[in-house]
Scaffold this motif. Structure first.
Motif, mmCIF file in Angstrom:
data_model
loop_
_atom_site.group_PDB
_atom_site.id
_atom_site.type_symbol
_atom_site.label_atom_id
_atom_site.label_comp_id
_atom_site.label_asym_id
_atom_site.label_seq_id
_atom_site.Cartn_x
_atom_site.Cartn_y
_atom_site.Cartn_z
ATOM 1 N N THR A 149 -11.461 17.399 -1.389
ATOM 2 C CA THR A 149 -10.683 16.686 -2.417
ATOM 3 C C THR A 149 -9.579 17.616 -2.913
ATOM 4 O O THR A 149 -9.850 18.790 -3.206
ATOM 5 C CB THR A 149 -11.586 16.269 -3.597
ATOM 6 N N ASP A 172 -9.279 15.406 -10.595
ATOM 7 C CA ASP A 172 -9.475 13.998 -10.227
ATOM 8 C C ASP A 172 -8.192 13.184 -10.313
ATOM 9 O O ASP A 172 -7.982 12.275 -9.522
ATOM 10 C CB ASP A 172 -10.538 13.362 -11.131
ATOM 11 N N LYS A 185 -4.287 9.281 -8.697
ATOM 12 C CA LYS A 185 -5.711 9.544 -8.464
ATOM 13 C C LYS A 185 -5.846 10.459 -7.253
ATOM 14 O O LYS A 185 -5.350 10.151 -6.176
ATOM 15 C CB LYS A 185 -6.449 8.236 -8.242
ATOM 16 N N SER A 187 -9.027 11.955 -6.326
ATOM 17 C CA SER A 187 -10.368 11.890 -5.721
ATOM 18 C C SER A 187 -10.604 10.572 -5.024
ATOM 19 O O SER A 187 -9.889 9.619 -5.214
ATOM 20 C CB SER A 187 -11.424 12.111 -6.789
#
Length: 187
Positions: A149, A172, A185, A187
């Motif tokens: 990520t 995130d 975003k 993640s």
């Protein structure tokens, strides 16, 4: 069995290569960079690298105000001995001079983005940010992988020191106001 001779460009001239040499040397591998007069060859990219580039490129294109364009993997001629290739850069539309253009100038760049890979850690964490800041590029993002990520580290140039200062770490979501508002975003 005979071994093919090395190409001449593998042997640097006295004093190293120059930014102009990148356009003259025959058969250089794609995405060759020039750092401190040395040719740097890029290793094959990972899926993380490519997916992260695509995510950030799309987000930057959606958020960039009129007059700015997002460019992927184009060199920036910082000086005579340095022509790195940021993974992404936000550049003034006026910087585009035509289809044969091979580099941009740092005064046209608002943001440089580097997605760190194993082989580029030192360059992406230390060498390139220092060079981008010294050349006057106002914003820099370094993107690292946290178990696949993206984690985005954002920086802004302090004009008094010509170096970057951290402005955030985003795990995130990338929610920022500068260089322009974005909410992505991760993640």
């Amino acid at each position: 069995m005979s071994v093919a001779p090395f190409p001449d460009w593998l042997r640097p001239p006295v004093g190293g290569w120059t930014a102009d040499d990148l356009d003259r040397l025959p058969d250089l591998p794609p995405h060759t960079e020039l750092i401190d007069g040395n040719l740097v060859f890029v290793s094959p990219q990972t899926a993380f690298h490519m997916r992260t580039l695509r995510l950030l490129e799309r987000a930057l294109e959606s958020a960039a105000p009129p007059g700015w364009e997002v460019w992927r993997e184009m060199t920036v001629r910082l000086d005579k001995r340095n022509r790195p290739e940021p993974d992404l850069a936000v550049l003034a539309e006026s910087a585009y001079t035509g289809p044969k253009q091979t580099f941009f100038l740092p005064e046209d760049a608002l943001l440089a983005v580097e997605v760190v890979s194993e082989e580029s850690e030192e360059r992406d964490r230390r060498a390139k940010p220092a060079k981008y800041a010294a050349a006057g590029i106002r914003y820099f993002w370094r993107v690292e992988s946290n178990e696949g990520t993206p984690v985005v580290y954002t920086y802004e140039r302090d004009p008094a020191t010509n170096s970057y200062v951290p402005t955030g770490i985003f795990h995130d979501r990338l929610t920022i106001d500068h260089p322009f508002p974005m909410d992505v975003k991760l993640s």
